[in-house]
Write a protein that holds these residues in place. Structure first.
Motif, PDB file in Angstrom:
ATOM      1  N   VAL A  24      30.136 -59.332 -18.938  1.00 37.67           N
ATOM      2  CA  VAL A  24      28.795 -59.818 -19.291  1.00 37.67           C
ATOM      3  C   VAL A  24      27.757 -59.112 -18.414  1.00 37.67           C
ATOM      4  N   TRP A  25      28.058 -58.950 -17.147  1.00 38.63           N
ATOM      5  CA  TRP A  25      27.163 -58.238 -16.215  1.00 38.63           C
ATOM      6  C   TRP A  25      26.932 -56.816 -16.695  1.00 38.63           C
ATOM      7  N   TRP A  27      27.106 -55.633 -19.705  1.00 39.60           N
ATOM      8  CA  TRP A  27      26.275 -55.649 -20.909  1.00 39.60           C
ATOM      9  C   TRP A  27      24.822 -55.982 -20.557  1.00 39.60           C
ATOM     10  N   TRP A  28      24.624 -57.085 -19.853  1.00 36.69           N
ATOM     11  CA  TRP A  28      23.274 -57.587 -19.617  1.00 36.69           C
ATOM     12  C   TRP A  28      22.502 -56.752 -18.612  1.00 36.69           C
ATOM     13  N   TRP A  34      26.650 -54.489 -26.838  1.00 39.39           N
ATOM     14  CA  TRP A  34      26.719 -55.942 -26.973  1.00 39.39           C
ATOM     15  C   TRP A  34      28.152 -56.443 -27.104  1.00 39.39           C
ATOM     16  N   GLY A  37      29.629 -57.565 -23.870  1.00 38.11           N
ATOM     17  CA  GLY A  37      29.202 -58.918 -23.514  1.00 38.11           C
ATOM     18  C   GLY A  37      29.947 -59.974 -24.303  1.00 38.11           C
ATOM     19  N   GLY A  40      33.355 -60.312 -22.919  1.00 36.12           N
ATOM     20  CA  GLY A  40      33.251 -61.074 -21.679  1.00 36.12           C
ATOM     21  C   GLY A  40      33.124 -62.561 -21.944  1.00 36.12           C
TER      22      GLY A  40
END
Length: 108
Positions: A24-25, A27-28, A34, A37, A40
């Motif tokens: 997620v880290w 991706w964001w 996406w 994420g 994740g």
């Protein structure tokens, strides 16, 4: 449940939480696709399921898991992000393991 099985569940939960959070880290914060994420997020859902197989109640399991999370986070940082732990990281991790052992495995 054997102590080795309980430890394996803690390690698996930690890998799911840290690995899912890392994706997620990526991706964001780092602009990965996406789908990274989303993967994740799915892995983080698995993290939420794994601890339910521990033999104790929620509060004790999550308190003890906190110790494992610290250790696994240090190892992740070392192996994945190449940030070598210093002696204080190692000492702190050992203190956490003692706490985990007392909470989860000390005879009551």
């Amino acid at each position: 449940m054997l102590i080795t099985q309980s430890i394996a569940l803690f390690v698996l939960a930690g890998l799911f939480e840290i690995g899912g959070g890392y994706l997620v880290w990526q991706w964001w914060r780092n602009g990965s696709h996406w789908s990274v994420g989303l993967l994740g997020a799915v892995i983080l859902i698995l993290y939420g399921i794994v601890p339910t197989y521990q033999p104790s109640h929620f509060g004790r399991v999550y308190a003890a898991y906190g110790g494992w999370f610290i250790i696994l986070s240090i190892l992740w940082g070392w192996l994945v992000d190449h940030v070598e732990p210093d002696r204080f990281d190692v000492i702190g991790a050992m203190v956490c393991l003692v706490g985990v052992a007392v909470m989860m495995y000390w005879p009551r």
